[in-house]
Each structure stands twice: as structure tokens, then as C-alpha cells.
Design a protein around this motif. Structure first.
Motif, PDB file in Angstrom:
ATOM      1  N   THR A  16       1.038 -22.032  -0.266  1.00  0.00           N
ATOM      2  CA  THR A  16       0.925 -21.116  -1.387  1.00  0.00           C
ATOM      3  C   THR A  16       1.859 -19.938  -1.144  1.00  0.00           C
ATOM      4  OG1 THR A  16      -1.391 -21.697  -1.743  1.00  0.00           O
ATOM      5  CG2 THR A  16      -0.618 -19.644  -2.737  1.00  0.00           C
ATOM      6  N   HIS A  17       2.727 -19.678  -2.090  1.00  0.00           N
ATOM      7  CA  HIS A  17       3.697 -18.580  -2.001  1.00  0.00           C
ATOM      8  C   HIS A  17       3.174 -17.424  -2.853  1.00  0.00           C
ATOM      9  CE1 HIS A  17       8.137 -17.208  -2.867  1.00  0.00           C
ATOM     10  NE2 HIS A  17       7.382 -16.225  -2.412  1.00  0.00           N
ATOM     11  N   ILE A  18       2.864 -16.316  -2.216  1.00  0.00           N
ATOM     12  CA  ILE A  18       2.404 -15.125  -2.921  1.00  0.00           C
ATOM     13  C   ILE A  18       3.535 -14.106  -2.872  1.00  0.00           C
ATOM     14  CG2 ILE A  18       0.572 -13.430  -3.182  1.00  0.00           C
ATOM     15  CD1 ILE A  18      -1.193 -15.193  -1.424  1.00  0.00           C
ATOM     16  N   GLU A  19       4.082 -13.784  -4.011  1.00  0.00           N
ATOM     17  CA  GLU A  19       5.318 -13.017  -4.054  1.00  0.00           C
ATOM     18  C   GLU A  19       5.128 -11.515  -3.914  1.00  0.00           C
ATOM     19  OE1 GLU A  19       7.052 -14.215  -7.756  1.00  0.00           O
ATOM     20  OE2 GLU A  19       8.038 -15.958  -6.853  1.00  0.00           O
ATOM     21  N   HIS A  20       3.965 -11.001  -4.271  1.00  0.00           N
ATOM     22  CA  HIS A  20       3.822  -9.550  -4.344  1.00  0.00           C
ATOM     23  C   HIS A  20       2.375  -9.194  -4.059  1.00  0.00           C
ATOM     24  CE1 HIS A  20       5.709  -5.776  -5.397  1.00  0.00           C
ATOM     25  NE2 HIS A  20       4.800  -5.491  -6.312  1.00  0.00           N
ATOM     26  N   ILE A  21       2.077  -8.910  -2.793  1.00  0.00           N
ATOM     27  CA  ILE A  21       0.697  -8.628  -2.441  1.00  0.00           C
ATOM     28  C   ILE A  21       0.607  -7.247  -1.795  1.00  0.00           C
ATOM     29  CG2 ILE A  21       0.815  -9.784  -0.186  1.00  0.00           C
ATOM     30  CD1 ILE A  21      -2.092 -10.805  -0.936  1.00  0.00           C
ATOM     31  N   ARG A  22      -0.332  -6.471  -2.266  1.00  0.00           N
ATOM     32  CA  ARG A  22      -0.391  -5.066  -1.861  1.00  0.00           C
ATOM     33  C   ARG A  22      -1.071  -4.887  -0.513  1.00  0.00           C
ATOM     34  NH1 ARG A  22      -1.718   0.069  -5.778  1.00  0.00           N
ATOM     35  NH2 ARG A  22      -1.307   1.698  -4.234  1.00  0.00           N
ATOM     36  N   GLY A  23      -0.501  -3.976   0.275  1.00  0.00           N
ATOM     37  CA  GLY A  23      -1.096  -3.585   1.539  1.00  0.00           C
ATOM     38  C   GLY A  23      -1.428  -2.113   1.521  1.00  0.00           C
ATOM     39  N   TYR A  24      -1.076  -1.411   2.576  1.00  0.00           N
ATOM     40  CA  TYR A  24      -1.378   0.012   2.695  1.00  0.00           C
ATOM     41  C   TYR A  24      -0.507   0.838   1.745  1.00  0.00           C
ATOM     42  CZ  TYR A  24      -1.610   4.700   4.683  1.00  0.00           C
ATOM     43  OH  TYR A  24      -1.748   6.050   4.849  1.00  0.00           O
ATOM     44  N   ASP A  25      -1.121   1.783   1.063  1.00  0.00           N
ATOM     45  CA  ASP A  25      -0.420   2.718   0.195  1.00  0.00           C
ATOM     46  C   ASP A  25       0.421   1.945  -0.826  1.00  0.00           C
ATOM     47  OD1 ASP A  25       0.206   5.249  -0.739  1.00  0.00           O
ATOM     48  OD2 ASP A  25       1.787   5.601   0.730  1.00  0.00           O
ATOM     49  N   GLU A  26       1.729   2.152  -0.837  1.00  0.00           N
ATOM     50  CA  GLU A  26       2.601   1.470  -1.799  1.00  0.00           C
ATOM     51  C   GLU A  26       3.434   0.374  -1.142  1.00  0.00           C
ATOM     52  OE1 GLU A  26       2.618   1.825  -5.111  1.00  0.00           O
ATOM     53  OE2 GLU A  26       0.919   3.189  -4.823  1.00  0.00           O
ATOM     54  N   ARG A  27       2.952  -0.160  -0.042  1.00  0.00           N
ATOM     55  CA  ARG A  27       3.673  -1.236   0.645  1.00  0.00           C
ATOM     56  C   ARG A  27       3.208  -2.588   0.103  1.00  0.00           C
ATOM     57  NH1 ARG A  27       2.755   0.817   6.910  1.00  0.00           N
ATOM     58  NH2 ARG A  27       3.023   3.056   6.476  1.00  0.00           N
ATOM     59  N   LYS A 119      12.642   1.896  14.813  1.00  0.00           N
ATOM     60  CA  LYS A 119      12.493   3.293  15.202  1.00  0.00           C
ATOM     61  C   LYS A 119      10.998   3.524  15.423  1.00  0.00           C
ATOM     62  CE  LYS A 119      16.469   4.666  12.362  1.00  0.00           C
ATOM     63  NZ  LYS A 119      16.940   5.517  11.233  1.00  0.00           N
ATOM     64  N   PHE A 120      10.531   3.112  16.583  1.00  0.00           N
ATOM     65  CA  PHE A 120       9.108   3.098  16.856  1.00  0.00           C
ATOM     66  C   PHE A 120       8.494   4.495  16.784  1.00  0.00           C
ATOM     67  CE2 PHE A 120      10.497  -0.723  19.345  1.00  0.00           C
ATOM     68  CZ  PHE A 120       9.845  -1.660  18.563  1.00  0.00           C
ATOM     69  N   VAL A 121       7.258   4.540  16.288  1.00  0.00           N
ATOM     70  CA  VAL A 121       6.489   5.781  16.215  1.00  0.00           C
ATOM     71  C   VAL A 121       5.093   5.504  16.763  1.00  0.00           C
ATOM     72  CG1 VAL A 121       7.781   6.747  14.276  1.00  0.00           C
ATOM     73  CG2 VAL A 121       5.819   5.261  13.828  1.00  0.00           C
ATOM     74  N   ASP A 122       4.357   6.579  17.070  1.00  0.00           N
ATOM     75  CA  ASP A 122       3.013   6.402  17.626  1.00  0.00           C
ATOM     76  C   ASP A 122       2.074   5.741  16.631  1.00  0.00           C
ATOM     77  OD1 ASP A 122       3.802   7.579  19.989  1.00  0.00           O
ATOM     78  OD2 ASP A 122       3.062   9.572  19.428  1.00  0.00           O
ATOM     79  N   PHE A 123       2.233   6.074  15.351  1.00  0.00           N
ATOM     80  CA  PHE A 123       1.307   5.551  14.342  1.00  0.00           C
ATOM     81  C   PHE A 123       2.021   5.456  13.002  1.00  0.00           C
ATOM     82  CE2 PHE A 123      -2.450   5.852  11.477  1.00  0.00           C
ATOM     83  CZ  PHE A 123      -3.126   4.754  11.953  1.00  0.00           C
ATOM     84  N   TYR A 124       1.910   4.281  12.381  1.00  0.00           N
ATOM     85  CA  TYR A 124       2.614   4.023  11.122  1.00  0.00           C
ATOM     86  C   TYR A 124       1.714   3.318  10.117  1.00  0.00           C
ATOM     87  CZ  TYR A 124       6.661   2.744   8.203  1.00  0.00           C
ATOM     88  OH  TYR A 124       7.566   2.618   7.174  1.00  0.00           O
ATOM     89  N   ASN A 125       0.422   3.208  10.438  1.00  0.00           N
ATOM     90  CA  ASN A 125      -0.537   2.464   9.610  1.00  0.00           C
ATOM     91  C   ASN A 125      -0.162   0.992   9.464  1.00  0.00           C
ATOM     92  OD1 ASN A 125      -2.782   4.202   8.583  1.00  0.00           O
ATOM     93  ND2 ASN A 125      -1.057   5.485   7.942  1.00  0.00           N
ATOM     94  N   ALA A 126       0.563   0.472  10.462  1.00  0.00           N
ATOM     95  CA  ALA A 126       0.938  -0.950  10.426  1.00  0.00           C
ATOM     96  C   ALA A 126      -0.284  -1.844  10.551  1.00  0.00           C
ATOM     97  CB  ALA A 126       1.937  -1.256  11.539  1.00  0.00           C
ATOM     98  N   LEU A 127      -1.213  -1.450  11.419  1.00  0.00           N
ATOM     99  CA  LEU A 127      -2.416  -2.257  11.614  1.00  0.00           C
ATOM    100  C   LEU A 127      -3.293  -2.210  10.359  1.00  0.00           C
ATOM    101  CD1 LEU A 127      -3.524  -3.987  13.909  1.00  0.00           C
ATOM    102  CD2 LEU A 127      -4.883  -2.027  14.648  1.00  0.00           C
ATOM    103  N   THR A 128      -3.394  -1.050   9.755  1.00  0.00           N
ATOM    104  CA  THR A 128      -4.139  -0.924   8.504  1.00  0.00           C
ATOM    105  C   THR A 128      -3.489  -1.757   7.409  1.00  0.00           C
ATOM    106  OG1 THR A 128      -4.841   1.316   9.094  1.00  0.00           O
ATOM    107  CG2 THR A 128      -4.974   0.711   6.764  1.00  0.00           C
ATOM    108  N   HIS A 129      -2.157  -1.717   7.348  1.00  0.00           N
ATOM    109  CA  HIS A 129      -1.426  -2.512   6.358  1.00  0.00           C
ATOM    110  C   HIS A 129      -1.728  -3.995   6.540  1.00  0.00           C
ATOM    111  CE1 HIS A 129       1.759  -3.820   3.689  1.00  0.00           C
ATOM    112  NE2 HIS A 129       2.305  -4.527   4.666  1.00  0.00           N
ATOM    113  N   LEU A 130      -1.684  -4.468   7.776  1.00  0.00           N
ATOM    114  CA  LEU A 130      -1.968  -5.877   8.043  1.00  0.00           C
ATOM    115  C   LEU A 130      -3.393  -6.229   7.622  1.00  0.00           C
ATOM    116  CD1 LEU A 130      -1.226  -8.619   9.305  1.00  0.00           C
ATOM    117  CD2 LEU A 130      -1.991  -7.706  11.510  1.00  0.00           C
TER     118      LEU A 130
END
Length: 299
Positions: A16-27, A119-130
Motif C-alpha cells: 500500500t502506497h500512502i502518498e501524504h501522511i501527517r506526522g508531527y506539526d506540519e511534517r 546537522k544533528f541536534v539534541d532534540f528535533y521531535n523525530a521520535l514524536t514524528h515517527l
């Protein structure tokens, strides 16, 4: 979550190809999803972040460079992992952009410059986005595959609960930068006072696969900071799998990759982490084909 299409050629009832699925904020992410082959008592999901040149077959075919490696298209990787991890659903995350049509950039998970150099940072809400992506994929699949709406018997035969599933994360080549950013966030979440719900997904991650990590920068290919690796080690429910080839770790033109990987692995072993490491194709000359073949050979 506003559009989907099914692959129309091989394995058309699996992907299944999902083209546009929302994550954190506007990502928003674009993903491929494959239901697990075998039933298990709990849901598992394997999430894959690929490397440069890996894209959908249609896009790879239109690029003179990437078309030579179309065997490793995201669709083909979805099916490959479907067979490797038979008791797990598979989620392939497409990079949010491609620089020059080739270089994968995972801007939704880690700030990146040209060529996708992190450009790594301490926190980017990547885990929340996932976490939100997994929740929304689960909701999307359930909604699209109610009995009256189902286009695929395969998908409607099983309940899908990605919001509670155990998670295996795989980074291949450039995709390892996502895992590196997540490890930074593991440390942040363990050392700061954060809402307990942010820790929920961390407790569900069971395995990290680092497959021949590499990017176009000249540092930070592998994590070498002791404090980050100590935090990772303390999360003893996470199994760490390192699979490498001479293409990355024995390249004399890019010696920092091998040096960093050695530090990464040795520190984890020193801290008695749950880590395994395997060098593949060690008796063969390094090549880009060998690098991609790791996707077949790792177990």
C-alpha cells in the motif's frame, strides 16, 4: 492522509502506497506499507530508512544514475523485508526530498543540508514524528480496509495496531542518520523532565539495525560520544545490530567512516550493550554493488 494507490505490477496486493501522511506539526511522510506474513501474539512493525538513489522504481528509471540500481527500489526493499521479517508489518519511509534527484534527505527526522548531510541536534521531535506517523498509518489502513471498502483480502484479514506495536528500526547507508538522531533524542528524553507519553514509543523499540552507515559529510557518520552510547546501553531492551561492508568501513579515501564505526562498536561492547557486529564480503573488493547486496545478506 489524503491519497493512496496500490502497486499495479508485481506484489500489487501486498504494498500500500500512502502518498501524504501527517506526522508531527506540519511534517508529512510518503510511505509504503506491507502487512505481516505470519500472525503473532503481538504486533511488530519494521521501519526502513534507505540510502542515496533509493526511490520508487518509476523515479529511479527516469534517472540515468539511479536506474542502474533499480533492483534496490523502495518497492523491492518492501518485499525483501516482508520476507525477512515475516512476523512484522513493514513500513518504508521515503526521504522527504532528493538533492539532485539522487541524494536522500530526511528533513522530517534530522535537519540536513545539501547532499543530505545531517546537522544533528539534541532534540528535533523525530521520535514524536515517527510515533504519529505509525499511529496515522494504522488508522489509514484500518479505514481503507473495512470489509465493504477492502481492495485487498490480504490486508483485511488481520487487525493492525501500529500504535502499540514493537518497533524494529533499520537504517541503510544514508538512512542511518535517522537512527543517529533518534539516539540523541533517547538521551534527551532520559535526562530531561518530559511527559510520560513521550517515553511510550521508546519502550516499544526492540531493535536497531545499522546497515553500512554513510553520508557525504566528513564526520558524524557513526555516534562516538560516550554519553550518548551509555544512555543507549542502559536501554537494555534494545538490541543493536551492526552490519558493514568494505565499501564503507575500509575505504581509504574516507577513513573516518571506519574509524568512527570502530569507536561506536567498541564503546558499546565496553559498556556491555546488547550489540552484534558483522563485516560482510570481507574477502571481496569494495564496490557500490557490494554495498547494496548487504540488504540481501544481513540477517
Amino acid at each position: 492522509m489524503d491519497s493512496t494507490r496500490m502497486q499495479s505490477q508485481n506484489n500489487d496486493e501486498l504494498i500500500t502506497h500512502i502518498e501524504h501522511i501527517r506526522g508531527y506539526d506540519e511534517r508529512y511522510d510518503e510511505v509504503l506499507f506491507v502487512l505481516k506474513q505470519k500472525n503473532s501474539e503481538e504486533d511488530n512493525v519494521t521501519v526502513y530508512f534507505g540510502g542515496d538513489m533509493q526511490d520508487f522504481a518509476e523515479n529511479m528509471n527516469s534517472n540515468s544514475e539511479s536506474k542502474k540500481y533499480i533492483k534496490w527500489s523502495l518497492e523491492n526493499i518492501a518485499i525483501l523485508l516482508h520476507h525477512k521479517f515475516q512476523q512484522s508489518h513493514v513500513l518504508i519511509v521515503r526521504p522527504s526530498r532528493y538533492y539532485r534527484g539522487i541524494f536522500s534527505c530526511y528533513d522530517n527526522y534530522v535537519p540536513s543540508g545539501d547532499f543530505g548531510v545531517p546537522k544533528f541536534v539534541d532534540f528535533y521531535n523525530a521520535l514524536t514524528h515517527l510515533k504519529i506517523i505509525l499511529n496515522n498509518v494504522s488508522l489509514f489502513i484500518k479505514r481503507k480496509n473495512k470489509p465493504k471498502e477492502s481492495k485487498s483480502k490480504h490486508l483485511s484479514d488481520s487487525s493492525i495496531n501500529l500504535e502499540k506495536a514493537r518497533i524494529t528500526l533499520i537504517g541503510f547507508s544514508k538512512g542511518c542518520i535517522v537512527l543517529n538522531q533518534l539516539i540523541r533524542e533517547f538521551h534527551f528524553l532520559q535526562t530531561k523532565e518530559v511527559p510520560k507519553e513521550q517515553l511510550n514509543i521508546l519502550s516499544r523499540i526492540s531493535d536497531l539495525y545499522f546497515l553500512d552507515g554513510g553520508h557525504s559529510g566528513k564526520e558524524n557518520v557513526w555516534i562516538t560520544e560516550r554519553y550518548l552510547l551509555l544512555t543507549l546501553t542502559k536501554l537494555n531492551h534494545i538490541h543493536i545490530h551492526v552490519h558493514v561492508t568494505p565499501y564503507q568501513v575500509k575505504d581509504k579515501m574516507r577513513p573516518w567512516i571506519g574509524k568512527e564505526e570502530k569507536i561506536f562498536t567498541e564503546i558499546l561492547i565496553e559498556y556491555k550493550a546488547n550489540v552484534t557486529r558483522q563485516l560482510h564480503f570481507h574477502n571481496q573488493p569494495a564496490s557500490l554493488n557490494q554495498h547494496f547486496e548487504l540488504l540481501n545478506s544481513f540477517t
